[in-house]
Write an enzyme that holds these catalytic residues in place. Structure first.
Site, short mmCIF file in Angstrom:
data_model
loop_
_atom_site.label_atom_id
_atom_site.label_comp_id
_atom_site.label_asym_id
_atom_site.label_seq_id
_atom_site.Cartn_x
_atom_site.Cartn_y
_atom_site.Cartn_z
CB THR A 130 54.29 35.41 33.77
OG1 THR A 130 54.62 36.78 33.88
CG2 THR A 130 55.27 34.61 34.61
CD GLU A 159 56.14 39.46 36.99
OE1 GLU A 159 56.83 39.15 37.98
OE2 GLU A 159 55.13 40.16 37.07
CE1 TYR A 182 53.24 34.51 39.46
CE2 TYR A 182 54.47 36.29 38.42
CZ TYR A 182 53.46 35.34 38.38
OH TYR A 182 52.69 35.21 37.24
P1 NAD Z 1 44.65 34.87 40.13
O1 NAD Z 1 45.50 34.98 41.35
O2 NAD Z 1 43.62 35.90 39.86
O3 NAD Z 1 43.90 33.45 40.12
C1 NAD Z 1 44.54 32.26 40.47
C2 NAD Z 1 43.47 31.19 40.62
O4 NAD Z 1 44.12 29.94 40.93
C3 NAD Z 1 42.47 31.47 41.75
O5 NAD Z 1 41.16 31.18 41.32
C4 NAD Z 1 42.90 30.50 42.84
O6 NAD Z 1 41.83 30.10 43.69
C5 NAD Z 1 43.44 29.34 42.02
N1 NAD Z 1 44.40 28.52 42.77
C6 NAD Z 1 45.47 28.96 43.48
N2 NAD Z 1 46.09 27.91 44.05
C7 NAD Z 1 45.43 26.79 43.65
C8 NAD Z 1 45.61 25.41 43.89
N3 NAD Z 1 46.61 24.96 44.65
N4 NAD Z 1 44.75 24.53 43.30
C9 NAD Z 1 43.73 24.97 42.54
N5 NAD Z 1 43.50 26.29 42.30
C10 NAD Z 1 44.34 27.18 42.84
O7 NAD Z 1 45.68 34.76 38.93
P2 NAD Z 1 45.58 35.34 37.44
O8 NAD Z 1 46.07 36.74 37.46
O9 NAD Z 1 44.27 35.01 36.88
O10 NAD Z 1 46.71 34.46 36.72
C11 NAD Z 1 46.39 33.20 36.14
C12 NAD Z 1 47.65 32.62 35.53
O11 NAD Z 1 48.15 33.50 34.52
C13 NAD Z 1 48.78 32.42 36.52
O12 NAD Z 1 49.42 31.21 36.21
C14 NAD Z 1 49.71 33.60 36.27
O13 NAD Z 1 51.04 33.26 36.57
C15 NAD Z 1 49.52 33.81 34.78
N6 NAD Z 1 49.73 35.18 34.27
C16 NAD Z 1 49.09 36.23 34.88
C17 NAD Z 1 49.23 37.51 34.34
C18 NAD Z 1 48.52 38.69 34.94
O14 NAD Z 1 48.74 39.83 34.50
N7 NAD Z 1 47.64 38.53 35.92
C19 NAD Z 1 50.03 37.70 33.20
C20 NAD Z 1 50.67 36.59 32.63
C21 NAD Z 1 50.50 35.33 33.16
O1 DAU Z 2 53.96 40.63 33.72
C1 DAU Z 2 53.00 39.68 34.03
C2 DAU Z 2 52.72 39.70 35.52
O2 DAU Z 2 51.97 40.88 35.78
C3 DAU Z 2 52.00 38.47 36.02
O3 DAU Z 2 52.81 37.34 35.82
C4 DAU Z 2 51.64 38.61 37.50
O4 DAU Z 2 50.87 37.51 37.92
C5 DAU Z 2 50.83 39.88 37.66
O5 DAU Z 2 50.51 40.09 39.02
C6 DAU Z 2 51.58 41.08 37.12
O6 DAU Z 2 52.74 41.37 37.94
P1 DAU Z 2 53.18 42.88 38.28
O7 DAU Z 2 54.01 42.86 39.49
O8 DAU Z 2 53.72 43.54 37.06
O9 DAU Z 2 51.71 43.51 38.56
P2 DAU Z 2 51.19 44.50 39.70
O10 DAU Z 2 49.81 44.91 39.27
O11 DAU Z 2 51.37 43.96 41.05
O12 DAU Z 2 52.14 45.76 39.56
C7 DAU Z 2 52.26 46.46 38.33
C8 DAU Z 2 53.32 47.53 38.53
O13 DAU Z 2 52.81 48.53 39.42
C9 DAU Z 2 54.58 47.02 39.17
O14 DAU Z 2 55.69 47.73 38.62
C10 DAU Z 2 54.42 47.38 40.65
C11 DAU Z 2 53.62 48.65 40.59
N1 DAU Z 2 52.70 48.88 41.72
C12 DAU Z 2 51.84 47.88 42.07
C13 DAU Z 2 50.96 48.04 43.11
C14 DAU Z 2 50.03 46.91 43.52
C15 DAU Z 2 52.66 50.11 42.37
O15 DAU Z 2 53.43 51.03 42.03
N2 DAU Z 2 51.77 50.28 43.39
C16 DAU Z 2 50.92 49.29 43.79
O16 DAU Z 2 50.15 49.51 44.76
#
Ligand code: NAD
Ligand code: DAU
Length: 372
Positions: free
Chosen positions: A136, A138, A162
């Protein structure tokens, strides 16, 4: 190109499931095995579209189970491991960091140990293997308003439990390449949005709360900035890293699409008002959505206490990935958010089940008990 066998960890989560769909559409002859523990964020239904494909297998299990991972690598002759599995929600990492340390750090270590043992020590795929780690933006910390965007050379400075756990896993992945010669690549992506996004994250939370006429919580002053990318463009970036990336390298993936939180929430309200105004059937389907029906979804916006340690701004500089791998996102924000809104409007069964806590009952009805 030779057919691949992929082990995709976390493939029942948001990005993992979108990646599996994308991969199976574009690489029909490859085999894809998903290993997922089905935590609250994992959902078998996210993989319904590929469940009957003969080249697909679902394994319900934990990445911390090194013996299970080793046996999958051996019995399926896996050559490519794509590691999505993680605890991913920053707010949950603040209230309960333990699971983040366990899955993101120990779990990644478990996968690295298994991959080294089977691919290198046992020599089952010493040369042709790939361990791709999904990370990520982050991990790079936070930016001021005028700071240049994060590059792959930006020093790591994670601020939340995280992001610290993701940074630790990135370092372990790097060390397994440097020390043991594991063929690794890592991608660092910005905020994703799109179908199957769990409604605890900002965009799906806002969409589903509008449909329930619930408050739209804005943390602090709402001026924090995130850089949003449509999820399939993330999958496309990972595909390019797998196909053209240099072993040992990190690649930033992002769409150059920065939005302040309050602006993106207002934009979603505008689009939802427009959808309800132009399609009266939506008011019938969603009778609770009173503010959107009245063209005033933004009236639900409610400022709440800020997130502890809230990072102010993320922005990804993806020039290396663009130049070396030819990466370019396909979706504009306009097209990506339109697809996302349509998906949530049409898939209320999915998000209602996830939100009202009945998901486990629903899962049992659909599939019986999760298979081993
Ligand atoms: P998510 O929380 O939607 O999904 C995570 C998945 O991992 C789930 O299906 C969960 O069941 C599985 N999981 C959790 N613990 C586990 C374990 N111990 N063994 C096997 N499976 C397990 O997450 P996401 O948003 O799809 O993110 C996926 C990856 O991408 C993560 O590594 C996250 O750090 C990274 N990432 C996410 C974002 C974002 O915006 N969501 C951005 C950049 C990177
Ligand atoms: O930047 C990549 C990351 O983006 C990933 O690595 C993480 O897994 C993913 O969850 C996401 O993290 P953020 O913290 O940026 O996402 P989130 O959707 O939780 O929040 C986006 C922004 O909105 C953040 O500044 C917090 C704010 N927020 C979030 C929620 C849930 C609010 O203001 N209100 C809310 O209720």
């Amino acid at each position: 190109m030779k057919n691949k066998t992929l082990l995709v960890t976390g493939g029942a989560g948001f990005i993992g499931a979108n990646f599996v769909h994308y991969w199976m559409r574009n690489h029909a002859n490859d085999k894809v095995i998903v290993l997922d523990a089905l935590t609250y964020a994992g959902n078998r239904a996210n993989l319904d579209a590929v469940a009957d494909n003969a080249n697909f297998r679902f394994v319900h299990g934990d990445i911390c189970d090194t013996v299970l991972v080793e046996s999958l690598l051996r019995e399926e002759s896996v050559d490519t491991l794509v590691h999505f599995a993680a605890e991913s929600h920053v707010d949950r990492s603040i209230t309960g960091p333990d699971a983040f340390i366990e899955t993101n750090i120990i779990g990644t270590y478990s996968l690295l140990k298994a991959a080294k043992k089977v691919w290198i020590d046992e020599g089952l795929n010493k040369e042709g293997h790939r361990f791709h780690h999904v990370s990520t933006d982050e991990v790079y910390g936070t930016l001021g308003p005028k700071d240049p965007a994060f590059t792959e050379d930006t020093a790591y400075a994670p601020n939340s439990p995280y992001s610290a756990s993701k940074a630790a896993s990135d370092h372990l992945v790097r060390a397994y390449h440097h020390t043991y010669g594991l063929n690794i690549t890592t991608s660092n992506c910005s905020n994703n949005y799109g179908p199957y996004h769990f409604p605890e994250k900002l965009i799906p939370l806002v969409l589903t709360n509008i449909l329930h006429d619930k408050a739209l919580p804005i943390y602090g002053d709402g001026q924090q900035i995130r850089d949003w990318l449509y999820v399939e463009d993330h999958a496309r970036g990972i595909e390019l890293v797998l196909e053209k990336g240099q072993v040992g390298e990190n690649y930033n993936i992002g769409g150059h699409n920065e939005w302040a939180n309050i602006d993106i929430v207002n934009e979603i309200c505008r689009l939802m008002n427009k959808a309800f105004a132009t399609r009266p059937v939506l008011a019938e389907k969603y009778p609770e959505a009173k503010a959107a029906t009245a063209g005033k979804a933004e009236s639900l916006i409610t400022y709440v206490a800020d997130r502890a340690g809230h990072d102010r701004r993320y922005a990804i500089d993806a020039r290396k990935t663009n130049a070396e791998l030819g990466y370019k996102p396909y979706e504009s924000f306009e097209s990506g958010i339109a697809k996302t809104i349509e998906w949530y409007l049409s898939n209320d069964t999915w998000w209602k089940a996830v939100m009202d806590g009945s998901y486990l009952n629903w899962l049992t009805q659909q599939y019986g008990k999760p298979e081993e």
